[in-house]
Design an enzyme around this catalytic site. Sequence first.
Site, PDB file in Angstrom:
ATOM      1  N   CYS A  77      48.303  31.026  40.861  1.00  0.00           N
ATOM      2  CA  CYS A  77      49.217  30.153  41.597  1.00  0.00           C
ATOM      3  C   CYS A  77      49.013  28.683  41.246  1.00  0.00           C
ATOM      4  O   CYS A  77      48.609  27.878  42.089  1.00  0.00           O
ATOM      5  CB  CYS A  77      49.004  30.359  43.085  1.00  0.00           C
ATOM      6  SG  CYS A  77      49.009  32.092  43.497  1.00  0.00           S
ATOM      7  N   ARG A  86      40.954  27.120  28.283  1.00  0.00           N
ATOM      8  CA  ARG A  86      41.098  26.080  27.264  1.00  0.00           C
ATOM      9  C   ARG A  86      42.500  25.453  27.203  1.00  0.00           C
ATOM     10  O   ARG A  86      42.605  24.229  27.082  1.00  0.00           O
ATOM     11  CB  ARG A  86      40.671  26.608  25.886  1.00  0.00           C
ATOM     12  CG  ARG A  86      39.184  27.003  25.845  1.00  0.00           C
ATOM     13  CD  ARG A  86      38.672  27.256  24.435  1.00  0.00           C
ATOM     14  NE  ARG A  86      38.681  26.040  23.660  1.00  0.00           N
ATOM     15  CZ  ARG A  86      39.627  25.699  22.814  1.00  0.00           C
ATOM     16  NH1 ARG A  86      40.610  26.513  22.545  1.00  0.00           N
ATOM     17  NH2 ARG A  86      39.558  24.552  22.189  1.00  0.00           N
TER      18      ARG A  86
END
Length: 425
Positions: A350, A318
Amino acid sequence: MTAAMDHFLYRDGALFAEDVPVAEIAATVGTPFYLYSTATLLRHFTLFDEALNGLPHLVCYAMKAASNQAILKTLAQAGAGMDVVSGGEYARARAAGVPGERIVFSGVGKTHEEIRTALTGGIRQFNVESEPEMAVISEVASALGVEAPITIRVNPDVDARTHAKIATGKSENKFGIPISRAREVYAHAASLPGLKVVGIDVHIGSQLTELEPFRLAYRKVAELTETLRADGHDIERLDLGGGLGIPYTRSNEAPPLPVEYGALIKETVGHLGCEVEIEPGRLIAGNAGILVSKVIYVKQGEDRQFLILDGAMNDLIRPAMYDAWHDIVPVIEPEAGVEQTAYDIVGPVCESGDTFARGRMMAPLVPGALVAFRSAGAYGAVMASEYNTRPLIPEVLVRDDKFAVIRARPTFDEMINRDTIPEWL
Ligand SMILES: *Cc1c(COP(=O)(O)O)cnc(C)c1O
């Protein structure tokens, strides 16, 4: 009592879920994990149910918000219906013991197969989103020799004043049919075999923090009800959708309460003698769940401190997807008056988007400390992925002084063995 009320509170300096210390669950289950409170789920369902007292009604939990079987069963046993948006959700609802007559089927892209499954297994109604879909439902129902109960979702062209990715009631959105064409489309529906028109459906968006957009939409639905009845249609049921927002921070947001929302429904459509359905998802599950995560490292950057957690964007998307704010609190309550530090709170994935919060003021934390993301129960676990080959994190349900793992963390082997190697390798 407010809608913010939940059952994740500090007791003697430690965060509890109902009567269980969160740290005890973390020690058993390992982090990160989602943790839900039965009492909060039931409380929020009941608030909606009672808000519609005096009207014939059914609260259909929008299960896309959190669809674990244990959550569905908890709500179903309290009398909830379900709003489903896919064949998979339909199967989940049935598996949790929800009878077909308490399931409404929403969604813009229902397939032949999904429609057939629902008609065979039992369905309260399809909320039809387009004329092509209406034609397919007619065809499938006729072939099965049954009548498909339908409402048609109208797009009232009101601005829900919420995040663009979760606004659905403006004419530029893909949802429903324009309300200006409703008479024409209802006439078309009445002419098709295998369909039984039972009402009107509307859903204007999610995380609405004011009543005004609902008022505008429901007034339009009330007017349309009278117009369609005058045209000879049986409008006996109004599905008014979901979308009532929750407070994501304790400080500056106060969305309307379910009881105020219920009063608005009575005021706008109460005189029509219709059965009312609502489809709340976020308000039932959102504050009923937290995400518990552990600090791996505290890293000093050039001009800021990073709190690197074992939870990441794949577990809770979110913040990355909706710029959402979640209150993040330590599981061990800091001493009163401790000086706070600004942290950028990030996960190990990453991507720079794997950032939960920037410059968040918190009491100092050390590696190994547990933190809890509040209001993570809705659109949390269900939107998780295994990006970076990170296992889907466990879900745990608390009830009073008991807890149970309701979805276990998969092992790496289980994840890897879902792939299959073609014979030529
Ligand atoms: C997403 C959705 C809901 C639930 O919205 P919340 O904001 O979670 O209450 C209800 N109905 C439909 C059709 C939806 O798409």
